[in-house]
Design a protein around this motif. Sequence first.
Motif, PDB file in Angstrom:
ATOM      1  N   ARG A  11     -12.454   1.017  18.916  1.00  0.00           N
ATOM      2  CA  ARG A  11     -12.516   0.120  20.070  1.00  0.00           C
ATOM      3  C   ARG A  11     -12.926   0.922  21.295  1.00  0.00           C
ATOM      4  NH1 ARG A  11      -8.476   0.404  23.674  1.00  0.00           N
ATOM      5  NH2 ARG A  11      -8.727  -1.757  24.331  1.00  0.00           N
ATOM      6  N   ALA A  18      -5.109  -1.926  22.513  1.00  0.00           N
ATOM      7  CA  ALA A  18      -5.657  -2.762  21.440  1.00  0.00           C
ATOM      8  C   ALA A  18      -4.614  -3.734  20.912  1.00  0.00           C
ATOM      9  CB  ALA A  18      -6.148  -1.872  20.303  1.00  0.00           C
ATOM     10  N   ASP A  21      -7.904  -5.460  15.569  1.00  0.00           N
ATOM     11  CA  ASP A  21      -8.666  -4.364  14.975  1.00  0.00           C
ATOM     12  C   ASP A  21      -9.893  -4.953  14.294  1.00  0.00           C
ATOM     13  OD1 ASP A  21      -7.890  -5.316  12.409  1.00  0.00           O
ATOM     14  OD2 ASP A  21      -6.130  -4.019  12.405  1.00  0.00           O
ATOM     15  N   ARG A  22     -10.795  -4.079  13.882  1.00  0.00           N
ATOM     16  CA  ARG A  22     -12.050  -4.561  13.290  1.00  0.00           C
ATOM     17  C   ARG A  22     -11.814  -5.364  12.029  1.00  0.00           C
ATOM     18  NH1 ARG A  22     -15.657   0.940  13.764  1.00  0.00           N
ATOM     19  NH2 ARG A  22     -16.179   0.777  15.985  1.00  0.00           N
ATOM     20  N   TYR A  60     -14.255  -4.359  20.610  1.00  0.00           N
ATOM     21  CA  TYR A  60     -14.207  -3.905  19.223  1.00  0.00           C
ATOM     22  C   TYR A  60     -15.580  -3.911  18.553  1.00  0.00           C
ATOM     23  CZ  TYR A  60      -9.387  -5.186  20.215  1.00  0.00           C
ATOM     24  OH  TYR A  60      -8.151  -5.291  20.788  1.00  0.00           O
TER      25      TYR A  60
END
Length: 225
Positions: A11, A18, A21-22, A60
């Motif tokens: 990120r 964060a 997440d991806r 992200y």
Amino acid sequence: MTDAIWLRPERAATGRPASRDRAEITAAAINVADRGGLDAVSMRSIAIELGTGAASLYRYVSSRDDLLDLMIDATAAECRLEPPTGDPVPDLVAVAEALHTIMMRHPWLPELAVTRPVLGPGAVAVLDHVLDVLADHPGDGPAKLEIFALLNALTATFARNELAAANRPERAVAYLGHVAATGERPRISALYDDLSAAYGDPRDRRVAAMTALLSGLLGQEVNTL
């Protein structure tokens, strides 16, 4: 050229801590695509899926292209890879069948598999398995990479054709059958018979075609199925 997304930090370094997440964003994008196709995939639609704002996703992923790469590679991670048996042709056919299962699960994927090949962690795991299967084959690295690419492309072509066949207009096929049954147009009757035979068991056709092709590429005899 922009670096692959897997070579960039998870990120952006700036901004709030964060909360996503991806993997979570990728899973949401896949859900959106599975329901509505690729045209439905946008930062806004994924944000709605996640219950967040679209602007937050740019911390992200920097673009929709990044998102597509993540989606493609995430599906490769679904591939179930069995230990090699020492017989490369059936082992490669097994890989193709595993990929085919994934492509039929995600109808938007075959088109991207052909037009947008991606090598991220998921695809690299499949490639590594294919190289393991081909470990004793005398071909060099580029030749083995071409076999891997061809395996993907052929599997995607079969999946695209099968998805199209599944969605073909039933009324048109029914009328074609009616015309064929009259016997007044022998060529139409022959075409309909060929189509009926062709739409038997697609797996048999896939496996036979893939076995013949891979046997030719690897210089082995084709086993009669």
